[in-house]
Design a protein around this motif. Structure first.
Motif, PDB file in Angstrom:
ATOM      1  N   PRO A   1       0.106   2.172  -6.863  1.00 30.25           N
ATOM      2  CA  PRO A   1       0.136   3.105  -5.934  1.00 30.25           C
ATOM      3  C   PRO A   1      -1.106   4.080  -6.024  1.00 30.25           C
ATOM      4  O   PRO A   1      -1.817   4.066  -6.979  1.00 30.25           O
ATOM      5  CB  PRO A   1       1.369   3.848  -6.180  1.00 30.25           C
ATOM      6  CG  PRO A   1       1.253   3.704  -7.729  1.00 30.25           C
ATOM      7  CD  PRO A   1       1.045   2.524  -8.080  1.00 30.25           C
ATOM      8  N   GLU A   2      -1.519   4.643  -4.850  1.00 29.38           N
ATOM      9  CA  GLU A   2      -2.533   5.714  -4.893  1.00 29.38           C
ATOM     10  C   GLU A   2      -1.713   7.055  -5.306  1.00 29.38           C
ATOM     11  O   GLU A   2      -0.628   7.274  -4.807  1.00 29.38           O
ATOM     12  CB  GLU A   2      -3.007   5.891  -3.573  1.00 29.38           C
ATOM     13  CG  GLU A   2      -3.985   7.009  -3.417  1.00 29.38           C
ATOM     14  CD  GLU A   2      -4.578   7.279  -2.042  1.00 29.38           C
ATOM     15  OE1 GLU A   2      -5.046   8.365  -2.112  1.00 29.38           O
ATOM     16  OE2 GLU A   2      -4.440   6.400  -1.214  1.00 29.38           O
ATOM     17  N   ILE A   3      -1.932   7.661  -6.615  1.00 29.23           N
ATOM     18  CA  ILE A   3      -1.268   8.777  -6.968  1.00 29.23           C
ATOM     19  C   ILE A   3      -2.035   9.978  -6.210  1.00 29.23           C
ATOM     20  O   ILE A   3      -3.299  10.273  -6.640  1.00 29.23           O
ATOM     21  CB  ILE A   3      -1.394   8.880  -8.438  1.00 29.23           C
ATOM     22  CG1 ILE A   3      -0.700   7.724  -9.060  1.00 29.23           C
ATOM     23  CG2 ILE A   3      -0.700   9.897  -8.918  1.00 29.23           C
ATOM     24  CD1 ILE A   3       0.962   7.456  -8.835  1.00 29.23           C
ATOM     25  N   ILE A   4      -1.242  10.900  -5.842  1.00 30.16           N
ATOM     26  CA  ILE A   4      -1.876  12.022  -5.081  1.00 30.16           C
ATOM     27  C   ILE A   4      -1.224  13.145  -6.109  1.00 30.16           C
ATOM     28  O   ILE A   4       0.122  13.626  -5.976  1.00 30.16           O
ATOM     29  CB  ILE A   4      -1.404  12.350  -3.737  1.00 30.16           C
ATOM     30  CG1 ILE A   4      -1.953  11.019  -2.921  1.00 30.16           C
ATOM     31  CG2 ILE A   4      -1.672  13.628  -3.255  1.00 30.16           C
ATOM     32  CD1 ILE A   4      -1.399  10.963  -1.509  1.00 30.16           C
TER      33      ILE A   4
ATOM     34  N   ALA B   1       3.145  11.179  -4.180  1.00 34.38           N
ATOM     35  CA  ALA B   1       2.722  12.651  -4.571  1.00 34.38           C
ATOM     36  C   ALA B   1       3.653  12.875  -5.773  1.00 34.38           C
ATOM     37  O   ALA B   1       4.810  12.853  -5.896  1.00 34.38           O
ATOM     38  CB  ALA B   1       2.940  13.642  -3.546  1.00 34.38           C
TER      39      ALA B   1
ATOM     40  N   ARG C   1       1.338   5.439  -1.268  1.00 32.77           N
ATOM     41  CA  ARG C   1       0.794   6.800  -1.749  1.00 32.77           C
ATOM     42  C   ARG C   1       2.019   7.438  -2.249  1.00 32.77           C
ATOM     43  O   ARG C   1       3.075   7.849  -1.695  1.00 32.77           O
ATOM     44  CB  ARG C   1       0.256   7.719  -0.745  1.00 32.77           C
ATOM     45  CG  ARG C   1      -1.229   6.835  -0.027  1.00 32.77           C
ATOM     46  CD  ARG C   1      -1.788   7.829   0.949  1.00 32.77           C
ATOM     47  NE  ARG C   1      -1.024   7.712   2.279  1.00 32.77           N
ATOM     48  CZ  ARG C   1      -1.200   8.599   3.128  1.00 32.77           C
ATOM     49  NH1 ARG C   1      -2.452   9.302   3.279  1.00 32.77           N
ATOM     50  NH2 ARG C   1      -0.428   8.878   4.258  1.00 32.77           N
TER      51      ARG C   1
ATOM     52  N   SER D   1       2.183  11.630   1.702  1.00 31.39           N
ATOM     53  CA  SER D   1       2.471  10.578   0.822  1.00 31.39           C
ATOM     54  C   SER D   1       3.624   9.956   1.395  1.00 31.39           C
ATOM     55  O   SER D   1       4.194  10.209   2.410  1.00 31.39           O
ATOM     56  CB  SER D   1       2.948  11.193  -0.573  1.00 31.39           C
ATOM     57  OG  SER D   1       4.142  11.989  -0.550  1.00 31.39           O
ATOM     58  N   ASP D   2       3.990   8.634   0.797  1.00 31.39           N
ATOM     59  CA  ASP D   2       5.106   7.716   1.655  1.00 31.39           C
ATOM     60  C   ASP D   2       6.475   8.190   0.538  1.00 31.39           C
ATOM     61  O   ASP D   2       7.468   8.278   1.068  1.00 31.39           O
ATOM     62  CB  ASP D   2       4.882   6.455   1.311  1.00 31.39           C
ATOM     63  CG  ASP D   2       3.663   5.846   1.942  1.00 31.39           C
ATOM     64  OD1 ASP D   2       3.768   5.924   3.053  1.00 31.39           O
ATOM     65  OD2 ASP D   2       2.861   5.624   1.412  1.00 31.39           O
TER      66      ASP D   2
ATOM     67  N   SER E   1       1.028  -1.358  -0.044  1.00 30.23           N
ATOM     68  CA  SER E   1       0.045   0.026  -0.076  1.00 30.23           C
ATOM     69  C   SER E   1       0.896   1.202  -0.055  1.00 30.23           C
ATOM     70  O   SER E   1       1.904   1.503   0.957  1.00 30.23           O
ATOM     71  CB  SER E   1      -0.990  -0.127   1.370  1.00 30.23           C
ATOM     72  OG  SER E   1      -1.625   1.328   1.236  1.00 30.23           O
TER      73      SER E   1
END
Length: 236
Positions: free
Chosen positions: A140-143, A122, A120, A158-159, A118
């Motif tokens: 990934p979750e894109i921010i 940016a 994140r 974000s990570d 999991s």
């Protein structure tokens, strides 16, 4: 004889790349004195001797002006071209504006990457970022962030981040470490496909002159493709 840009409209990026591309164009015989002086005023359109025109636009907007035929040729970074995947010709790598698109994270909080993690991230480059992580089996979750991307991991938003890096000093000052390079970035000459057919003589002369000038410099610039459709500024 130096080429003339008669009848051509050039879209050039404002900012640090402009300072590098104007002397290069001057060397191949294109009189850009008005643009050089105008960099310090608010004019965005310049008529040059011989009927050529120059548009000064944000770096990210150069491909748009060329794709829609408002400009015949332009100068854009490989990051923007890769992210937007425009239908353009990219005949020459000018070798200027060198930097890299890289992954970075907090030096004190590294993230071991593995399939299924999991994560994140940016970035202002969602397409390039997603493609890179997916190639590693990571979704990934894109921010999306369009300024001060370094704040993402600092604030816990974000990570990791994906951003342009030049010297790396901004990363170091914010206690971030560079993890991996996704793409080495330089600025490219781009051409509208229809303009290449309708204004072939001045465009091919310009490409040849630029190629010769860069070769004289011993530049690492190279041909990207004689006719290949292509797919910011602010570096850390």
């Amino acid at each position: 004889m130096a080429p003339r840009a008669d009848g051509l409209t050039l879209a050039l990026p404002k900012g640090r790349i402009l300072k590098q591309v104007l002397p290069l164009l001057r060397r191949v015989g294109i009189d850009l004195a008005a643009v050089w002086e105008g960099e310090h005023d608010r004019r965005l359109l310049f008529d040059l001797p011989g009927g050529a025109r120059v548009l000064l636009v944000k770096p990210v907007d150069v491909p748009t002006y060329v794709e829609y035929g408002v400009a015949d040729v332009g100068v854009a970074g490989a990051d923007t071209l890769g992210e937007e995947a425009r239908d353009l010709y990219e005949p020459l790598d000018l070798g200027i504006g060198a930097c890299r698109l890289a992954i970075a994270e907090p030096a004190a909080r590294p993230t071991p990457l593995r399939r299924g993690i999991s994560l994140r991230v940016a970035t202002k480059y969602p397409r390039l970022t997603l493609n890179h992580y997916r190639s590693k089996g990571i979704q990934p979750e894109i921010i999306p962030l369009f300024g001060s991307v370094e704040l993402g991991p600092i604030t816990g938003l974000s990570d990791q981040i994906v951003d342009l890096v030049e010297s790396g000093e901004t990363l170091r000052q914010n206690n971030l470490r560079e993890v991996e390079t996704i793409l080495y970035v330089t600025s490219r000459l781009i051409v509208h496909p229809a303009s290449l057919k309708l204004k072939q003589a001045p465009i091919t002369a310009l490409i040849a002159a630029l190629r010769d000038a860069l070769a004289t410099d011993g530049s690492t610039a190279r041909n990207v493709s004689s006719a290949r459709p292509t797919g910011s500024e602010g570096t850390a």
